[in-house]
Design a protein around this motif. Structure first.
Motif, short mmCIF file in Angstrom:
data_model
loop_
_atom_site.label_atom_id
_atom_site.label_comp_id
_atom_site.label_asym_id
_atom_site.label_seq_id
_atom_site.Cartn_x
_atom_site.Cartn_y
_atom_site.Cartn_z
N LEU A 191 1.09 -1.56 -0.16
CA LEU A 191 -0.30 0.01 -0.15
C LEU A 191 0.86 1.27 0.18
CD1 LEU A 191 -2.82 -0.58 2.80
CD2 LEU A 191 -2.37 -0.86 0.15
N LEU A 192 1.49 1.49 1.06
CA LEU A 192 3.03 2.68 0.77
C LEU A 192 3.79 2.74 -0.25
CD1 LEU A 192 3.89 1.77 4.21
CD2 LEU A 192 2.47 3.64 3.42
N MET A 193 4.01 1.64 -1.50
CA MET A 193 4.60 1.73 -2.52
C MET A 193 3.65 2.32 -3.66
SD MET A 193 7.16 1.18 -1.11
CE MET A 193 7.66 0.59 0.76
N THR A 194 2.98 2.30 -3.22
CA THR A 194 2.12 2.47 -5.12
C THR A 194 2.23 4.28 -5.16
OG1 THR A 194 0.40 3.40 -3.21
CG2 THR A 194 -0.08 0.99 -3.86
N PRO A 195 1.36 4.61 -6.24
CA PRO A 195 2.08 5.51 -6.93
C PRO A 195 1.10 7.44 -6.05
CG PRO A 195 1.20 4.94 -8.54
CD PRO A 195 1.24 3.63 -7.37
N TRP A 196 -0.07 6.65 -5.45
CA TRP A 196 -0.41 7.32 -4.13
C TRP A 196 -0.03 7.97 -3.58
CZ3 TRP A 196 -2.66 3.09 -7.00
CH2 TRP A 196 -2.82 3.38 -8.35
N ALA A 197 0.48 6.93 -2.39
CA ALA A 197 1.16 6.85 -1.18
C ALA A 197 2.41 7.55 -1.56
CB ALA A 197 1.37 5.73 -0.63
#
Length: 163
Positions: free
Chosen positions: A83-89
């Motif tokens: 989750l923390l490696m997504t573009p949004w994060a």
């Protein structure tokens, strides 16, 4: 001091492209290790010499406090990291997200060091565990590089303060 609404402190254009695949591979590996913790017969690994996944994954050290499988801890960690490696994060403007990402991967590196010492003590290496260790090592250095080499914003922090 950076504000919560300051520009994203990392170069989100490259960081997510490198870190997300690593996190997904870690999630897949940790998922397999979690499954095999509860279904030991599904473990596919050589058991010759120092390569012995079963010895590592069934040792007393494979559970934290004697009840929590290390594999589940790894699964939760890699789910969170995915989750923390997504573009949004990576594009989030809240500095705490980026600091948490760095602290979490750094803390996991501490766990990796401990688990490597456990494998040395057991005189056995688990191929899948080693995969998780390598993936976390790569993830830590990508996050560290992105954090250290983030672009300097042209906001209030970049200009000299007037008194």
């Amino acid at each position: 001091m950076p504000e919560a609404s300051a520009p994203a402190p990392v170069n989100a254009r490259w960081a997510w492209k490198v870190s997300l695949p690593i996190a997904l591979l870690g999630l897949a590996d940790a998922s397999y290790l979690t499954y095999t913790h509860f279904h030991p017969g599904a473990l596919v690994c050589k058991a010759s010499g120092h390569i012995n996944c079963a010895k590592v994954t069934t040792s007393p050290e494979s559970e934290i406090f004697g009840h929590i499988p290390v594999a589940i801890v790894g699964l939760v960690y890699f789910a969170l990291m995915t989750l923390l490696m997504t573009p949004w994060a990576w594009q989030m403007r809240n500095e705490w997200v980026h600091r948490f990402r760095l602290v979490a991967t750094g803390g996991a590196m501490g766990m990796v060091v401990y688990l490597v010492f456990v494998e040395i003590h057991l005189k056995a290496i688990c191929e899948y565990c080693t995969g998780v260790h390598i993936l976390n090592f790569l993830l830590f250095f990508v996050v560290l590089a992105a954090y250290l080499y983030r672009p300097i914003s042209a906001g209030a922090d970049a200009s000299p303060r007037r008194t």
